[in-house]
Design a protein around this motif. Structure first.
Motif, mmCIF file in Angstrom:
data_model
loop_
_atom_site.group_PDB
_atom_site.id
_atom_site.type_symbol
_atom_site.label_atom_id
_atom_site.label_comp_id
_atom_site.label_asym_id
_atom_site.label_seq_id
_atom_site.Cartn_x
_atom_site.Cartn_y
_atom_site.Cartn_z
ATOM 1 N N SER A 1 0.900 -1.218 0.098
ATOM 2 C CA SER A 1 -0.049 -0.014 0.069
ATOM 3 C C SER A 1 0.822 1.108 -0.095
ATOM 4 C CB SER A 1 -0.790 0.260 1.304
ATOM 5 O OG SER A 1 -1.781 -0.967 1.151
ATOM 6 N N VAL B 1 0.581 3.970 -3.017
ATOM 7 C CA VAL B 1 0.246 5.269 -2.595
ATOM 8 C C VAL B 1 1.461 6.167 -3.024
ATOM 9 C CG1 VAL B 1 -0.460 6.926 -1.143
ATOM 10 C CG2 VAL B 1 -1.411 4.898 -1.158
ATOM 11 N N GLU C 1 1.496 6.448 -6.960
ATOM 12 C CA GLU C 1 0.179 7.143 -7.403
ATOM 13 C C GLU C 1 0.708 8.704 -7.329
ATOM 14 O OE1 GLU C 1 -2.344 5.895 -8.656
ATOM 15 O OE2 GLU C 1 -4.016 7.111 -8.288
ATOM 16 N N ALA C 2 1.191 9.064 -6.041
ATOM 17 C CA ALA C 2 1.647 10.487 -5.737
ATOM 18 C C ALA C 2 2.385 10.930 -6.636
ATOM 19 C CB ALA C 2 1.960 10.471 -4.302
ATOM 20 N N LEU D 1 -5.523 10.596 -5.079
ATOM 21 C CA LEU D 1 -5.361 9.513 -3.975
ATOM 22 C C LEU D 1 -6.767 9.334 -3.281
ATOM 23 C CD1 LEU D 1 -2.084 10.833 -2.114
ATOM 24 C CD2 LEU D 1 -2.467 8.611 -3.882
ATOM 25 N N TYR E 1 -9.132 6.215 -4.048
ATOM 26 C CA TYR E 1 -8.705 4.987 -3.403
ATOM 27 C C TYR E 1 -8.237 3.716 -4.239
ATOM 28 C CZ TYR E 1 -10.222 6.899 0.841
ATOM 29 O OH TYR E 1 -10.433 7.696 1.946
ATOM 30 N N ALA F 1 -5.590 3.281 -6.065
ATOM 31 C CA ALA F 1 -4.277 2.667 -5.885
ATOM 32 C C ALA F 1 -4.377 1.696 -4.880
ATOM 33 C CB ALA F 1 -3.505 3.858 -5.701
ATOM 34 N N LEU F 2 -5.115 1.942 -3.855
ATOM 35 C CA LEU F 2 -5.126 1.029 -2.662
ATOM 36 C C LEU F 2 -5.639 -0.076 -2.912
ATOM 37 C CD1 LEU F 2 -5.746 3.183 0.373
ATOM 38 C CD2 LEU F 2 -3.817 2.068 -0.125
#
Ligand code: SF4
Ligand code: SF4
Lengths: 355, 906
Positions: A51, A55, A58-59, A73, A76, A78-79
Motif C-alpha cells: 500500500s 500510494v 500514485e502520488a 489519492l 482509493y 491505488a489502494l
C-alpha cells in the motif's frame, strides 16, 4: 443575489467512486483475515508495504503529470490495486519483489495508459504476471496452511524477517514452503484422487487444499456482500464460475491418476474466488455491458481451467484475466444492449447507416 | 382486475421530497401587476400577436393567434393594457430572449365573454378540436405540444388506447398530485371529451404508488365510467410518456415513430383538465398549477398561477427567504434547468419552481475519471450504454455516438444521478447532440446549394440550347424571306408580306432581349440576396470581434475583472454570431423574392428588410445599453470609471432611442415607392443598396466607437486615446448623418416613365465605386490612427494619417458630387422603342463603355495610389525609381483606357 447556473440533474446519488473502492477493500477483509490465520502474518505485512508503495507511486505520477495529488489519492483506486496484489502474491514475497511488481502496476500498467479509467489491463494482474514471468522461483513460495503436520505457522517477527531479510534472521525457505494443492494435482501422475486426498500434505483431508478452501470461502462471502451492495452485477462472477464448473465437469478426466480435479477443487482452490469477485469484476479493464460481462467472465473461467489443466503455470487467474482484457473492447462492440424502441441491438463497429 | 405492470429497465429512486408541498391545498396568489407572455410557450411556431401596444384587453381575450398547424395561441390571463411587445428573457435553458407580450393588469380581472359548448356530445368533432386548439391547450407535462394537433393526427379508430399520465415521477413536484386530489372531476371530464373525440377501446390512468390520495380521488371520480386507474411503482422516470406506456401496456414505441403510430396517445392530467375547461367552460388556457417548493421557501405549496406571472411574485407569495436562495430550478431536480434571474414568467409548461438552498442542491463536485462501473447503464431506462456514450462524446466520435443510439437518450439524468464519479453525463450528451445536429444541417445545406448550382447550370445550358435553336430558326426564316423577296421582286404584287416579316423580326429581337434580361436577372440573383450579404458581413464582423476578444482574453494576464468582462463580451458576441447565423440561414431558405414578372412585389420586401434591419440595430443598441449598465453595476465603487461609463451609457441609450424612433418612423412611413405597379424597380435597389452600405458603415463606426471606449476604460486616461475616441465618434455621427440624408433624399431618378432611367445604374455604379474607395480610405485613416495610438507620437505616421484623411475627404466630396451630378451620360438615351432595328447595336456598346469606364477609373486610381506612394516614400531613394516606374505604367494604362473609351463612344 447571484443565482448559480447548473445543468440537470441537480441532485445526485450517494454513491461515489471513493466509496465504491472503500467497499471493495472492506469486502476483502475476511479473505485477508483468513489468509493471515492460515498462512501467518506475511500477507498482512505485505499489504501494508505494498500500500505504501502504491500510494507513493500514485502520488509520484500525479506530481509528474502535474495533477492534484490529493484528488488522485482520494479515489482509493491505488489502494485497491495494492490490496489485490497483496492478496495474490505469496505471503513471504520479499520486499524488492513486491516493490517492483507494485510500482510497475501503478506507474506502467495504470498511468502510462492514461490513469484510472483508461487502462486496458488490470494493473494488479499486470504486476503479478510481470513477477511471475521474471521471478518464477520466488512466486511459488507458498506456505503450508496452519495445522499441516510438521509445520508451524510463522510468527509476526519471522514473517517480517522473511520479507525484509536485512532485518536479520535466517529462514530456510525450503524448509518452510510447500507446493500448493493446485501444484500437487498438476504434477501428479501416479496417484488417484482418493489417494491424493488421503496422503498429500497439501490436499490431505480436504476437498480443495488445506487452508485454501477457507480462504476462498472468505472471498466468496466478501463478493456476495459486494453483490448485495450493488457494487457490481452478478454477470462477470457467474460467467467465470459457471464456465469453470462446466469445464471441470467436462474435462475432469475421471478420478484416476490423470485426473484434473473435482469441481469443488477448482472452485475453492487457488485464486478462484479472489478472481471471480475482485478481479474479473474490475470495471475498468472488463467488458462494459451486462451481456459483455457474462462473456468476459466465462472467457476467464475457460482460460483458467485450460491453463490449470494443460498449461505451464500452477494458477492462471492473472493470465486469463489479461487475455480477456485484450478481448474486452471486441466484446463490447458485439454486446450492445438493445435500446428501447429498436428492433435489435447494434453490433460491431459504427456503420454509416446508423444515423 | 388488476393490470399487469411491465417494468422498464433501469430507473432510479431519488429522494422524493414531495411531502413539503403536497399537504397544502392549491392556493391562489394575488394578481401580479404585470404579466409577460412569451409568444412561444409550446413546441412549434411562435404565435402571431393580434393586439398592439396600448390595446385594452379582457381576461381570456386572444392576444396572439396560432401561426400555422403546429402552433398555439396565447390569451390574456387577466384584463389590462398591452404595454409592450418586445424581446424579453424567457425561462429557457440557454438564457434566450424571445418576443413577449407585456400585459399590465388593471386589477379588475374582468372576463371576456366565453363561449362554452353546452353539450359536446352533440357538437361536431371538428368544431371541438378547433375549440381545444383555439383555447391554446398544450401538453402541460413537458414539451408543450399543442394538444389538439396530437388528437387530430390520426383518425379516431386508429387510437385504441389513451394513457393518462398522472405518474409525476420527478422529485419535489406535486402539481399533478394536488390537481388529481382536488379536481379529479375536471380531469375525468377531459377524459370523457377525449373519449368522445377518439373513441378508444381503453383508457388507463397511470399514477405512481406514492400518491395514494390521488389514486383514491381518481378512482372515485372514474367510478362506473370504464376508465382504469393503474398504480405503478415509484421509480424515476416512470412519468416519461414512453416509459408509462410501456409500464401500462408493455408496448414500445419504435425509435423512428411516435406513440400515435402504435395507436396510443398519452396525455398529462393537467392537459385534460385544460381540455375540459376549454370545452365545458369555454375558458382558454390562462393558468396552471405550479409547485413552489425548496428549502428557501417558508411555505412550499401549489398555486394556480396565471401564465406570465413573474416567478418572484410567486416566490414572494410563498415566503421566499432571499438570503438562503442559492439556485432556482424550473422543473424537477432531475430534468429541470436553473434560472439565473427570478423575474422570469411562468409558462404553460412550468410545473415547478424549486427555490433551493446551497445545502439542497450543492454545486456538483469535480468529476473524477469514469471507472466504467456500469452503474449508469444499470440506471438507463432506454438501455443505452452511457459510459460508452460519454467516452465517444469526449472523443467527438459522432459515428460511434450514432452507433450507440445517442439520439434515443431522453436526457432523463438517471445515469448522471448514479454516476459515482459525478460526471455530468447529460451535459455531454446534449452538447454532442447539438454538434451532430449542426453538422447535419450544414451538410444538408451544402447539398442543397450543390443541387441549386447544378440546377442552375442545367437551366443555363437549356437556355443556351434554346437560343441556339432560335437563332437557327431565324436564319432559316431569313433565308426564306430572301427567297420570298426574290419572288416578290419577280412579282411586285406581293409586296405586303415583306413588311409583316420585318415586324416579326423586330418582335423576335425584342423577345430575345427580354429573355436575356430575364436570364441575367435570374442568374445574378440566386447567389446571395442583399439581405444575405448584409447578414454575412455582419456575421463576419461579429466573428472577427469574437476572435479578437477571445485572443485578448487568452493574452490578458490582467485583473480578473477585465477577464470577466472580456468573457461576458465573448459570450455576448457568441450569441450574436448564433443569431446572425440563424438569420442568415433563414434568409437563405426564404424564397428569393425576385419574380421578374411581378415588379409590384419588389417594393414591399425592401421596405420590410429595412424595418428588420432597424429592428436588429435597435436590438443591438439595446444590448449595448444593457452592457453599459452592467458594466456600470460592476464598476461599483470604482469611482474613476463611473463618469465615463455613465456617459457611455447615456450615449448608448440615446442611440437606442434614436434607432427606435427611426424604426417607428420607417414602419409608419408610407412605402417610399407607393407607385407599385409601375416598372420602377430598377432604381430602387440601387438606392437601398447605398443606404445599406451607409448603414453598415455606420455600424462599423459605432463599433469603432465602442472599441475605443472600451480601450479607454481599460487603459485609464490617455489623452491620445481620448482624441481617437472623439474622432471615431465624430465619424460615426457623420456617417449617420449621411445615412439620414440618403434616407431622406428624394428619389434621384423619379421620372420613371422616361427611358432615362437606363442611365441610372451606370451612375450608381460609379457612386458605388466611389463609396467603396471612400470606405477604404476611411479604413486607412482608422488604421493609421490606431497605429499612431500604438506607436506614440511619430511625425511620419502623423503625416500619413493626414494624407489618408485628406484622401477620405476628397473621395467623400467626389461622392457627393457624383450623387448630385446629373447622369454622366448625356448622350441621346437608348430608348427601347422598338421600331428601328438600327438601335440594337446601342445597349451592347453601352455595356462596353461601362466596362471601359470602370477600367479607366481603376487606372486613374492606380495612378493616384502610385503618386501617393511616391509622395510618402519621400527621401527613401531606393524605392523611388520603382515607384516612378509603377506610376508611369499606371498612367499609360489610364491613358489607354481613356482612349479606348473615347473610341468606343465615338
Ligand atoms: S456511472 Fe459514471 S463512472 Fe460509472 S461507468 Fe457510468 S460514467 Fe463511468
Ligand atoms: S440521460 Fe440518456 S443515457 Fe442517461 S440514463 Fe437517461 S436516457 Fe440513459
Amino acid at each position: 443575489m447571484a443565482l448559480i447556473r447548473q445543468t440537470s440533474p441537480h441532485t445526485r446519488g450517494a454513491e461515489t467512486t471513493s466509496r465504491v473502492m472503500q467497499l471493495v477493500m472492506l469486502a476483502a477483509l475476511p479473505g485477508l483475515l483468513v489468509t493471515t490465520a492460515m498462512f501467518g502474518w506475511g500477507t498482512f505485512i505485505n499489504l501494508i508495504w505494498i500500500s505504501l508503495i502504491a500510494v507513493g507511486s500514485e502520488a509520484l505520477v500525479a506530481r509528474l503529470r502535474k495533477r492534484p495529488v490529493a484528488f488522485y489519492l482520494r479515489d482509493y483506486s491505488a489502494l485497491v490495486t495494492a490490496v489485490l496484489l497483496a492478496l495474490a502474491l505469496p505471503p513471504l514475497a520479499p520486499w524488492w519483489l513486491t516493490l517492483i511488481g507494485t510500482a510497475f502496476a501503478i506507474i506502467v500498467a495504470k498511468h502510462l495508459y492514461g490513469g484510472l479509467g483508461q487502462n486496458p489491463f488490470n494493473p494488479a494482474m499486470v504486476g503479478y504476471v510481470l513477477l511471475l514471468i521474471s521471478f518464477p522461483a520466488d512466486m511459488v513460495n507458498w506456505l503450508p496452511a496452519a495445522g499441516t503436520p510438521g509445520y508451524e505457522t510463522l510468527s509476526f517477527g519471522q514473517s517480517l524477517q522473511a520479507i525484509f531479510p536485512f532485518l536479520g534472521g535466517n529462514l530456510d525457505y525450503d524448509a518452510i514452503t510447500m507446493a500448493t494443492a493446485l501444484d500437487v494435482v498438476r504434477e501428479n501422475s501416479s496417484l488417484t484422487w482418493s489417494e491424493l486426498q488421503a496422503t498429500n500434505a497439501a490436499l490431505g483431508g480436504t476437498f480443495a487444499g488445506k487452508g485454501w478452501e477457507w480462504v476462498n470461502i472468505a472471498y466468496l462471502a466478501g463478493g456476495l456482500f459486494l453483490l448485495y451492495r450493488k457494487v457490481f452485477t452478478w454477470h462477470a462472477p457467474v460467467g467465470m464460475l459457471g464456465a469453470l464448473i462446466v469445464m471441470s465437469l467436462v474435462f475432469k478426466n475421471g478420478s484416476g491418476s490423470d485426473t484434473h480435479g473435482t469441481v469443488l477443487f477448482h472452485l475453492l482452490s487457488g485464486a478462484t474466488m479472489l478472481g471471480a469477485f475482485f478481479i474479473v469484476t474490475d470495471p475498468v479493464s472488463g467488458a462494459t455491458s451486462n451481456r459483455g460481462r457474462l462473456i468476459f467472465g466465462a472467457g476467464v473461467g475457460i482460460l483458467v481451467y485450460v491453463i490449470r489443466a494443460w498449461g505451464g503455470y500452477p494458477d492462471a487467474v492473472a493470465f486469463a484475466v489479461l487475455l480477456m482484457n485484450m478481448a474486452a473492447p471486441t466484446i463490447d462492440y458485439y454486446t450492445q444492449p438493445r435500446t428501447y424502441g429498436h428492433k435489435k441491438p447494434r453490433k460491431g463497429l459504427a456503420k454509416p447507416e446508423d444515423r | 382486475m388488476s393490470r399487469q405492470i411491465h417494468a422498464f429497465p433501469g430507473g432510479v429512486h431519488p429522494p422524493e421530497n414531495k411531502d413539503q408541498s403536497s399537504h397544502n391545498p392549491i392556493a391562489l396568489p394575488p394578481l401580479p401587476a404585470e404579466l409577460t407572455l412569451p409568444l412561444n410557450q409550446h413546441s412549434g411556431a411562435p404565435a402571431k400577436p393580434v393586439v398592439s401596444v396600448g390595446d385594452k384587453v379582457l381576461k381570456g381575450q386572444l392576444l396572439a393567434k396560432a401561426n400555422g398547424f403546429v402552433s398555439a395561441p396565447v390569451h390574456a390571463p387577466t384584463s389590462g393594457t398591452i404595454t409592450a411587445i418586445e424581446v424579453c428573457p424567457v425561462p429557457h435553458p440557454s438564457g434566450l430572449e424571445e418576443p413577449c407580450i407585456i400585459l399590465q393588469s388593471d386589477g379588475e380581472d374582468r372576463w371576456a365573454e366565453l363561449e362554452p359548448v353546452t353539450d359536446y356530445t352533440a357538437a361536431a368533432k371538428d368544431l371541438l378540436l378547433q375549440k381545444i386548439h383555439d383555447a391554446g391547450v398544450v401538453g402541460l407535462g413537458g414539451a408543450g405540444f399543442p394538444a389538439a394537433v396530437k388528437m387530430a393526427s390520426r383518425t379516431e379508430d386508429k387510437i385504441h388506447t389513451v394513457v393518462v399520465n398522472g405518474a409525476e415521477c420527478e422529485p419535489y413536484i406535486t402539481a399533478d398530485d394536488r390537481l388529481m386530489r382536488e379536481r379529479a372531476d375536471k380531469i375525468v371530464g377531459g377524459i370523457l371529451i377525449l373519449r368522445h373525440l377518439l373513441n378508444p377501446k381503453e383508457i388507463i390512468i397511470g399514477i405512481e404508488d406514492n400518491k395514494p390520495e390521488a389514486v383514491d380521488a381518481m378512482r372515485a371520480a372514474c367510478k362506473g365510467k370504464n376508465i382504469e386507474v393503474a398504480v405503478v411503482p415509484t421509480r424515476y422516470p416512470s412519468g416519461d410518456a414512453q416509459r408509462l406506456i410501456y409500464l401500462l401496456t408493455g408496448k414500445e414505441v419504435p425509435n423512428d415513430a411516435r406513440s400515435v403510430d402504435i395507436g396510443i396517445l398519452c396525455y398529462n392530467v393537467g392537459t385534460l383538465a385544460a381540455v375540459h375547461d376549454a370545452i365545458v367552460e369555454g375558458k382558454p388556457l390562462i393558468s396552471r398549477i405550479t409547485t413552489l417548493t425548496g428549502e428557501a421557501l417558508k411555505q412550499p405549496q401549489n398555486v394556480e398561477a396565471l401564465i406570465g406571472t413573474p416567478a418572484d411574485h410567486l416566490l414572494e407569495f410563498s415566503g421566499l427567504k432571499k438570503r438562503k436562495l442559492h439556485s432556482l430550478v424550473l422543473g424537477g431536480p432531475m430534468m429541470g434547468h436553473t434560472l439565473e434571474r427570478t423575474d422570469m414568467p411562468v409558462l404553460k409548461t412550468t410545473n415547478c419552481l424549486i427555490a433551493a438552498t446551497w445545502e439542497e442542491f450543492p454545486p456538483a463536485p469535480t468529476p473524477q475519471e469514469c471507472i466504467r462501473c456500469g452503474l449508469c447503464s444499470e440506471a438507463c431506462p432506454v438501455s443505452l450504454l452511457p459510459q460508452q456514450l460519454y467516452w465517444h462524446s469526449k472523443a467527438e466520435n459522432h459515428d460511434q455516438l450514432n452507433h450507440h443510439n445517442l439520439f434515443d437518450c431522453i436526457e432523463c439524468g438517471a445515469c448522471a444521478y448514479v454516476c459515482p464519479s459525478a460526471i455530468p453525463l447529460v451535459q455531454y450528451y446534449r452538447a454532442s447532440k447539438g454538434e451532430i445536429r449542426q453538422l447535419q444541417a450544414k451538410q444538408q445545406k451544402a447539398e442543397y446549394s450543390k443541387k441549386r448550382f447544378e440546377d442552375r447550370q442545367a437551366r443555363l445550358e437549356a437556355e443556351k440550347a434554346a437560343r441556339e435553336a432560335k437563332r437557327k430558326a431565324n436564319a432559316e426564316r431569313a433565308a426564306q424571306l430572301k427567297k420570298e423577296k426574290a419572288a416578290a421582286a419577280a412579282n411586285p404584287a406581293a409586296a405586303k408580306p415583306e413588311d409583316s416579316a420585318k415586324a416579326d423580326e423586330v418582335k423576335a429581337a425584342l423577345a430575345r432581349a427580354t429573355a436575356r434580361k430575364a436570364t441575367e436577372g435570374k442568374a445574378g440573383r440566386p447567389q446571395l440576396s442583399a439581405k444575405q450579404k448584409e447578414l454575412k458581413i455582419q456575421l463576419s464582423m461579429v466573428k472577427a470581434q469574437l476572435k479578437k476578444s477571445e485572443r485578448a482574453l487568452a493574452d490578458a494576464k490582467g485583473s480578473e475583472e477585465t477577464n470577466a468582462q472580456l468573457q461576458t463580451n465573448i459570450d455576448k458576441l457568441k450569441a450574436q454570431v448564433a443569431t446572425l447565423e440563424k438569420e442568415f440561414e433563414q434568409a437563405a431558405q426564404a424564397p428569393v423574392a425576385a419574380a421578374p414578372e411581378q415588379p409590384a412585389k419588389k417594393a414591399k420586401p425592401v421596405l420590410n428588410e429595412q424595418q428588420k434591419k432597424l429592428k436588429i440595430e435597435s436590438a443591438m443598441a439595446r444590448a449595448a445599453v444593457k452592457k453599459a449598465q452592467r458594466a456600470l453595476d460592476e464598476a461599483g465603487k470604482s469611482a474613476a470609471n463611473i463618469d465615463e461609463l455613465k456617459q457611455t451609457l447615456q450615449q448608448a441609450q440615446t442611440k437606442a432611442d434614436e434607432l427606435e424612433a427611426a424604426m417607428k418612423a420607417a414602419a409608419d412611413a408610407p412605402a417610399p415607392e407607393p407607385a407599385a405597379d409601375k416598372p420602377v424597380k430598377k432604381p430602387k435597389p440601387a438606392l437601398s443598396d447605398a443606404q445599406k452600405k451607409l448603414k453598415i458603415e455606420a455600424a462599423m463606426a459605432r463599433a469603432a466607437v465602442k472599441k475605443a471606449q472600451r480601450a479607454l476604460d481599460e487603459a485609464g486616461d490617455t489623452p491620445e486615446l481620448k482624441q481617437a475616441l472623439q474622432q471615431a465618434q465624430e465619424k460615426a455621427a457623420e456617417v449617420e448623418a449621411a445615412m439620414q440624408a440618403a434616407a431622406e433624399a428624394p428619389e434621384p431618378a423619379p421620372a420613371e416613365e422616361k427611358p432615362a432611367r437606363k442611365a441610372k445604374p451606370v451612375l450608381s455604379d460609379a457612386q458605388k465605386k466611389l463609396k467603396i474607395e471612400a470606405a477604404m480610405a476611411r479604413a486607412a485613416v482608422k488604421k493609421a490612427q490606431r497605429a499612431l495610438d500604438e506607436a506614440g507620437d511619430d511625425p511620419e505616421l502623423k503625416q500619413a494619417l493626414q494624407q489618408a484623411q485628406a484622401k477620405a475627404a476628397e473621395l467623400e466630396a467626389a461622392m457627393q458630387a457624383a450623387a448630385e451630378a446629373p447622369a454622366p451620360e448625356p448622350e441621346p438615351t437608348p430608348a427601347p422603342a422598338a421600331e428601328k432595328p438600327a438601335r440594337k447595336a446601342k445597349p451592347v456598346l453601352s455595356d462596353e463603355q461601362k466596362k471601359l469606364k470602370i477600367e479607366a477609373a481603376m487606372a486613374r486610381a492606380a495612378v493616384k495610389k502610385a503618386q501617393r506612394a511616391l509622395d510618402d516614400a519621400g527621401e527613401d531613394a531606393a524605392n523611388i525609381d520603382e515607384l516612378k516606374q509603377t506610376l508611369q505604367q499606371a498612367q499609360a494604362a489610364a491613358d489607354a483606357a481613356a482612349e479606348a473609351l473615347d473610341k468606343a463612344s465615338a
